[in-house]
Every structure is written in C-alpha cells, then in structure tokens.
Write an enzyme that holds these catalytic residues in place. Structure first.
Site, PDB file in Angstrom:
ATOM      1  CD  GLN A 193      13.844  -6.397   4.790  1.00  0.00           C
ATOM      2  OE1 GLN A 193      13.644  -6.617   3.600  1.00  0.00           O
ATOM      3  NE2 GLN A 193      14.203  -7.353   5.645  1.00  0.00           N
ATOM      4  CB  VAL A 249       5.787   0.175   7.271  1.00  0.00           C
ATOM      5  CG1 VAL A 249       6.740   0.107   6.087  1.00  0.00           C
ATOM      6  CG2 VAL A 249       4.625  -0.811   7.077  1.00  0.00           C
ATOM      7  CG  ASP A 250       5.922  -2.957  12.693  1.00  0.00           C
ATOM      8  OD1 ASP A 250       6.886  -2.305  13.149  1.00  0.00           O
ATOM      9  OD2 ASP A 250       5.978  -4.179  12.462  1.00  0.00           O
ATOM     10  CG  HIS A 274      10.674  -1.179   2.892  1.00  0.00           C
ATOM     11  ND1 HIS A 274      10.645  -2.534   3.199  1.00  0.00           N
ATOM     12  CD2 HIS A 274      11.593  -1.040   1.904  1.00  0.00           C
ATOM     13  CE1 HIS A 274      11.510  -3.180   2.421  1.00  0.00           C
ATOM     14  NE2 HIS A 274      12.094  -2.291   1.639  1.00  0.00           N
ATOM     15  CB  CYS A 333      -1.180  21.878  -2.204  1.00  0.00           C
ATOM     16  SG  CYS A 333      -0.794  20.102  -2.365  1.00  0.00           S
ATOM     17  N   GLY A 341      11.918 -20.755   8.508  1.00  0.00           N
ATOM     18  CA  GLY A 341      11.788 -21.040   7.083  1.00  0.00           C
ATOM     19  C   GLY A 341      13.013 -20.601   6.306  1.00  0.00           C
TER      20      GLY A 341
END
Length: 315
Positions: free
Chosen positions: A144, A146-147, A162, A224, A289
């Site tokens: 998940q 994006v790094d 993602h 564009c 957690g």
C-alpha cells in the site's frame, strides 16, 4: 495513452537509479517514527515460523509500518504518526484536480521534501521479503506504500496498490516521466525560490506555510500543457478495477496471507483481507497496535517488522 513498453522503461529506470540500495545497510534502523513496543516474544517467533513454514504460496500485503524503520513517517501510528503529531491532513484527490493553489501547495512541499524522501533505503523487512520471493516462498507482494522501497530492495512479484511517488503522469494526455526528472524542471522554474521545512509528513510531504509556497512555479505537461500528478492514488480516489482484479487473481492462487505493517484501515487494502477470510485462508498480522483484522486473524503479532521477520527461517 501510456504504452506498456514505456511503463517498463520507467520502471527499469527507477530500479537502476536505486540499484546501489541492493546492498544491505548495516546501520541501525531509524526508530524516530516507530511506536514503542516490546521485543519479539520467543513464543510469537515460533508461531510465525510455523505459519511461514506451512505456507507454500504466501500472499503478503505491506503498509506504512514496514517503512517507518527506514525513517518514513506514517499517518496512524500512536504517538508518532502524522495524525498524532498534527492536525494536518493529506491532500484529497478532488482538491488536487480542481484547485491550482492546492497543486501549487502540494508540489512546493513535495519539491522540498523530495531529496530526503527519495534517498530513503529499504530496511531489513523489505530485504527479507525480497529473499522470500527468490526462495519461492512469497507468491505475490502487494504494498500500500508509494515509497518504492520494495522496488529498491529488488522485489519483482509485486503490485504497488496505490502507485508510486517516483513516477508522474499528465491527467490530460497520460504522458509519464520520472519524479527525479520533474525535480529538475522545478529547479529550472524556481532558481531563486527557497523554503525551509518545519516538519516532515508521510509520502514525501513537508510542512510549509502558505506564504512560503506563494511564489512557487509549477510546470505543466511538456507534451500537452496538462496537469501533472504523482502516479499515486490520493485520498478520495479509487484504485482501478483492473488492478483490483489482478490482485484478487494473485490472492486466489495463494494459500495464506501475511499483513506486515498495516492497520488495514483503508478499504482498498482491507478488501483483500476480507476475500482471504472468505476463502478460509490462514491470515497472520504483524503490526504495532490494533488492526481491523484482529478479530478474525489466525495470528496477531505486535512487533516491529524489521525486528521479527529476519528471525524467520525460510528455505
């Protein structure tokens, strides 16, 4: 539209640009953004070892918690995540698309944060998952994040659910460039613009005031003149159905699921855990957690990914 050949070229460029990261860093993990937790319990290590040993086609999903040990903050970690440290929230997709000032603010902050964010390296957890893939244990990896840290580590059987901040595309014509190339365009357009960040956020973001970003110039698409956007799924947007279907197919080929470093609060990832439960696959969760899976996971472990995963023997 964007061709598969060009996509592969950009993907290779990202990997070649970071090939030096294949060497395992001997430095201690950066725990600035990692919540406090106890060392792994020997009994928990044994349980995860049994889970992995019994898995023949393991489906792994990772979240921000796997990258916090590389020095990248997340959103939800207790005490150290963005939501615990500040009332700031990430940009929304609709706001980015419709507002030039929102795009200016996003790109100014991203421009300042990019040198540090793009320099982060994989930690032991990323490298372990890469090795499991090489050994044939890991069937498919879905991140998940994006790094690009899994890419830097060398993972190949992988879906970036993602997207990835290391790529940028035009909303109008679909042309794509590397984020590192866009950084050069920013520098050319803003030769005298300087701003010092007063806080670090997830996904390459930093804290700047409205006054600081006021004169920042944002380039348009070179082909564009359209709007440039990072190749990521912003909050408020949805993952393409094509990608969702592809991941479901990989899950259907798997015999177990491991979630590492995610509370699974976002439905785009949580849906695959629900599908795994529906298929009655054993599910293990490794996260500091609580998570949305705690009530139905086969195994829940409350440890750092980079501390526990290297203890697992995979042959």
């Amino acid at each position: 539209m964007f061709s598969a050949r060009k996509w592969c070229g950009i993907f290779r460029a990202v990997r070649l640009h970071h090939c030096r990261s294949r060497s395992v860093s001997r430095a201690s993990p950066n725990l600035t953004f990692v919540p406090a937790c106890l060392p792994p319990d020997p009994a928990e290590v044994e349980e995860l070892q049994r889970f992995v040993s019994n898995s023949k086609r393991l489906f792994v999903m990772t979240g921000a918690g796997i990258s916090t040990e590389s020095g990248i903050p997340d959103y939800r970690s207790e005490g150290v995540g963005l939501y615990a440290r500040t009332d700031r929230r990430p940009v929304q997709h609709a706001e980015f698309v419709r507002s030039a000032s929102a795009r200016q603010r996003y790109w100014a902050r991203n421009f300042v944060g990019w040198p540090q964010f793009s320099s982060h390296q994989p930690n032991k957890a990323h490298l372990v998952l890469r090795d499991w893939e090489k050994l044939g244990k890991l069937h498919w990896l879905v991140t998940q994040n994006v790094d690009a840290l899994h890419t830097k580590a060398g993972s190949q059987r992988m879906t970036e659910l993602h997207g990835c901040t290391h790529r940028v595309f035009c909303l109008a014509c679909g042309d794509r460039i590397l984020r590192s190339e866009l950084q050069e365009h920013f520098e050319a357009l803003n030769p005298t613009w300087k701003a010092e960040a007063f806080g670090v956020a997830p996904d390459g973001d930093v804290f700047l005031t409205d006054e600081q970003v006021r004169n920042f110039q944002v380039p348009a698409c070179r082909k564009c003149g359209g709007i440039l956007k990072p190749d990521v799924t912003f909050f408020g947007d949805t993952v393409s159905q094509e990608k969702v279907s592809f991941v479901h197919q990989r899950l259907a080929e798997s015999d177990s699921m491991l979630i590492a470093g995610s509370s699974m609060q976002v439905y785009s990832g949580y849906r695959f855990a629900l599908a795994a439960r529906e298929k009655k696959l054993p599910i293990a969760v490794l996260n500091i957690g609580p998570t949305r899976l705690d009530h139905f996971a086969s195994l829940k472990l409350n440890s750092r990914c980079g501390e526990l995963l290297p203890l697992i023997v995979c042959t």
